[in-house]
Design an enzyme around this catalytic site. Sequence first.
Site, mmCIF file in Angstrom:
data_model
loop_
_atom_site.group_PDB
_atom_site.id
_atom_site.type_symbol
_atom_site.label_atom_id
_atom_site.label_comp_id
_atom_site.label_asym_id
_atom_site.label_seq_id
_atom_site.Cartn_x
_atom_site.Cartn_y
_atom_site.Cartn_z
ATOM 1 N N GLU A 67 80.921 35.474 55.403
ATOM 2 C CA GLU A 67 81.396 34.341 56.232
ATOM 3 C C GLU A 67 82.308 34.824 57.362
ATOM 4 O O GLU A 67 83.239 34.122 57.755
ATOM 5 C CB GLU A 67 82.111 33.279 55.378
ATOM 6 C CG GLU A 67 81.292 32.720 54.227
ATOM 7 C CD GLU A 67 80.040 31.983 54.696
ATOM 8 O OE1 GLU A 67 79.940 31.652 55.878
ATOM 9 O OE2 GLU A 67 79.141 31.774 53.852
ATOM 10 N N GLY A 68 82.018 35.996 57.870
ATOM 11 C CA GLY A 68 82.815 36.551 58.969
ATOM 12 C C GLY A 68 83.853 37.516 58.460
ATOM 13 O O GLY A 68 84.769 37.120 57.740
#
Lengths: 593, 593
Positions: free
Chosen positions: A438-439
């Site tokens: 998620e980054g």
Amino acid sequence: MTYHAPLKDMLFVMQELAGLSKVTALPGLEDYDFDTAQAVLEESAKFCEGVVAPLNRDGDKNPSTWQDRAVTTTPGFKEAFAQFAEGGWQGVIHPTELGGQGFPKLIATPCAEMLHAASLSFALCPMLTDGAIEALLVAGSEELKAKFAAKLISGQWTGTMNLTEPQAGSDLAAVRSRAEPQADGSYKVFGTKIFITYGEHDMAENIVHLVLARVPGAPEGVKGISLFLVPKFMVGDDGTLGARNDTWCVSIEHKLGIKASPTAVLQFGDHGGAVGYLVGQENRGLEYMFIMMNAARFAVGMQGIAVADRAYQQAVRFAHERTQSRDLAGSDGPVAIIHHPDVKRMLLTMRAHVEGARALAYMAAATSDAAHHASDAAVKAHNQVMYEFLVPVIKGFSTEMSIEMASLGVQVHGGMGFIEETGAAQHYRDARILTIYEGTTAIQANDIVGRKTLRDKGAVAKALCAQVAITEQDLAAHDNEDCAAMLNALRQGRLALEESIDFIVANGKTAPKTVYAGAVNYLKLAGVVLCGWQMGRAMMIAQEQLDSDPAFFGAKVITARFYADAVLPQAAALSQSIRQAGETTNRMAIDMF
Amino acid sequence: MTYHAPLKDMLFVMQELAGLSKVTALPGLEDYDFDTAQAVLEESAKFCEGVVAPLNRDGDKNPSTWQDRAVTTTPGFKEAFAQFAEGGWQGVIHPTELGGQGFPKLIATPCAEMLHAASLSFALCPMLTDGAIEALLVAGSEELKAKFAAKLISGQWTGTMNLTEPQAGSDLAAVRSRAEPQADGSYKVFGTKIFITYGEHDMAENIVHLVLARVPGAPEGVKGISLFLVPKFMVGDDGTLGARNDTWCVSIEHKLGIKASPTAVLQFGDHGGAVGYLVGQENRGLEYMFIMMNAARFAVGMQGIAVADRAYQQAVRFAHERTQSRDLAGSDGPVAIIHHPDVKRMLLTMRAHVEGARALAYMAAATSDAAHHASDAAVKAHNQVMYEFLVPVIKGFSTEMSIEMASLGVQVHGGMGFIEETGAAQHYRDARILTIYEGTTAIQANDIVGRKTLRDKGAVAKALCAQVAITEQDLAAHDNEDCAAMLNALRQGRLALEESIDFIVANGKTAPKTVYAGAVNYLKLAGVVLCGWQMGRAMMIAQEQLDSDPAFFGAKVITARFYADAVLPQAAALSQSIRQAGETTNRMAIDMF
């Protein structure tokens, strides 16, 4: 019991730090109050402690397996997920009109924390499903919502997010999957997606994939990405399942941790094309993805707090049980190792980080509730920008700290921590993904530097500092040593943060590489100071309420003081590194490594 | 190539920072010079890079296995160990009269670093054997030495250290194994030992176990422990192998990392008693063990540096190869990720830590050589106390940093780092044992606080600070920005260290728990400052020699500057934590956790 939901601290933070009563006074949230929150948390604890937590070790020992394009999950997972769905837990935060429970984010957040603490691997399935629901609700047509959203919210089906491709990790501009429009308004989707969490499994009847792909003639780069819904099984107008769609799991990854969670390689369209439906408008996929991403990033931050807390609880238990060496102050024989000063230091370090990060995250959840429900548009907007600033901090800082805390958890166990049987090592392995998916932390950090600090010339960041300064004033009005120490440490921390904001704003345009080389440390600095801010507030409230529960509030005061003594001093070092090391980093040519 | 021995940096550190020419001028070491050192290092590199390094992943994928009380090591390990023995590498540091090579520790140390970097798991076998040899040479009778030492030095047999028992992790006072004297002067040994590295394997003909046990009537606690040599196979007077001794491997552990290295549970004497021979005198086992321990602790520190360097090298390679996202300064398409500022920051962080820790460790190795070989007794003694102060710093600091650096190595790889296939995760798992075995970081820290600082009222610690101050004077004489920044950071660091020494000396007697709660941070502080000291020295020398090799010395200056900018600032935070958090830690009663 392997996990004990910290209900007392959760409720304390919700009520005293995050302003639960203000949240439940917001339009549309009046049905909730402290008692409903407490009842929900108790139910959630019962389920997470009793049903999910015992599966966590099993999931590590008997991970999901892949055969003939199908994934079999860990024994017990399917049954637990059925109970999860039956309990209505997938719908906690989603609209009541689609069968959800419509809870404020502030109440949903501790429920999520418990589920993640019980099993990161298990909780990933609902977490990704939440993201898919959110994207559908924001951008999907009424038809798509009607057909898919309710079944996702009920937990009958699950959802996935399909972003990454082999040639493009975090870089969505490089997405190559394509979608060809068909006469009936649907699309045929072709492409390979990797790292798809729960991309294939046996826990639900159907899987709803949300897939980024390009339509013919779409612009290059991120402006040419569209979002498609691609079901595993086709769904009839009456909601019945039809033919198998052309989307297949060709393998799953052999991973360091979260092994029960199948990480799939999905092949779309190898046999004629996978039927997909456009979500929203063409070429706006990135925008919709970011909606899902914001929710998912906050959720991953909660995973960090959750796994750190579980590692802490396990370490405390071990430290009470394990007898070794005499007490430093003298004892007849060996004592439980929790008596040894360094063991206490490690446990307090873990505790202080968990409590600080929890407080900041719940505070942010309340901010999100206000952003959605406040009646005043300006209040809404203000809360929205605050929340958007806090999300990367919560994602990045809580996960980075979780790795360190899980590592301390191993250390408390000594040699036993290195033996897989003990379970401490699992947290160390599991936590390691959290700063990546998620980054990555760098992506969170670039977000906070670029979009959240440079764009408004540090206005939101400085507004948060001003709130910290108000807490400093409150601390100054408290005449005792703990508050004095907290005041001093928090002030130094806030000044270090302001100094860094000024540096970033001053140099962002002229020397972007210098500034961005300090981005991760800026994110960490914000985390250290803002969690410290919450611990400062907690200290004062705990002192006031000390007599009502001396054990709990006494521990809170000491934990907050430890945060001031041992964690906040790092702020100055981070600030120095931000301001000094960027230019040095630039000087190192890439072939000098 | 998966590992490239950093010969240039090794030789630079040996020559310029650790004073190789002074070492080779010591009595008994005159046979060596820079050229012999270089030749040895090149041979070592060839073996480690070519033979051992390629086995590292195999060892992780196909760990040692146990069946019917026997251990089969990873395919290839046995052959590699035979080559290791044949090359004379086991004897590097041992006396020539017993077949060793008698190298100075300063030359043996980079050889050990390479072997550890090539494979931590493989290198553990020689490392433990070194410890056994050392104990034999110091305390063993001429007969024992004659019978066992030469075969260990030649690599024909291997050695182990048997300390830990199930009920007693780090606490040797709790050792229960017993040894009963026999009429022929030998003993029968009984007991269970756990966590015995290479306690059983198939790489050598015989295994020589050194075992801590109690003789009948021995005093309680650590003063009643004796050291015994217990061979796996009995050895005749002519050196031939005889009957199997009563020592059996009943299981091996399923571990987080270093999986190729079998960690054995050994059962002594279940079938009548294992024949053992007393090493040295009864009840002096702990003393002998500490001799082995000091060597082993230094070696584990080298393991930290080695695995951090290998993780660094792997991350650099990946960062050059992996293309993703545009350059911040603008580029037509995606660039290699090594161009991205945060990736560079991570790589520089790894590099700075590795180079700093290597410099301090080699410097300490030279100190050990002077302690053994200097003609002047006072010089010897001075070097000995310096070395004894440095050993826990090197063990504790290099290993703690190695975990963080291996974690950064995973982070550089992004999602690929979490997939076991990539290999980055192995370093993260392998490194995790290093802060635990041969004495946890807390045990190193208690050593440096108690025996190395309180006992002499900080004299040695302050003497090291005085040496740092001399480097500050040198830096002040260099009129350039890099030296000015280093001077400032180093001075702040040294002052923080002095402040902490004063605090420890002032409060060690009256408030021991307060002081010991800061012990690990004191160790880390010493590590940060003393490695920074070496980087400060390196910076000046590199500036002077810049023209002779601009790439190497240019990188050295920048790396040292980065250490000043980003690592040394942590000193102040550590010092604050040492002085403030101890009392707070005390206040937390054990039932408040």
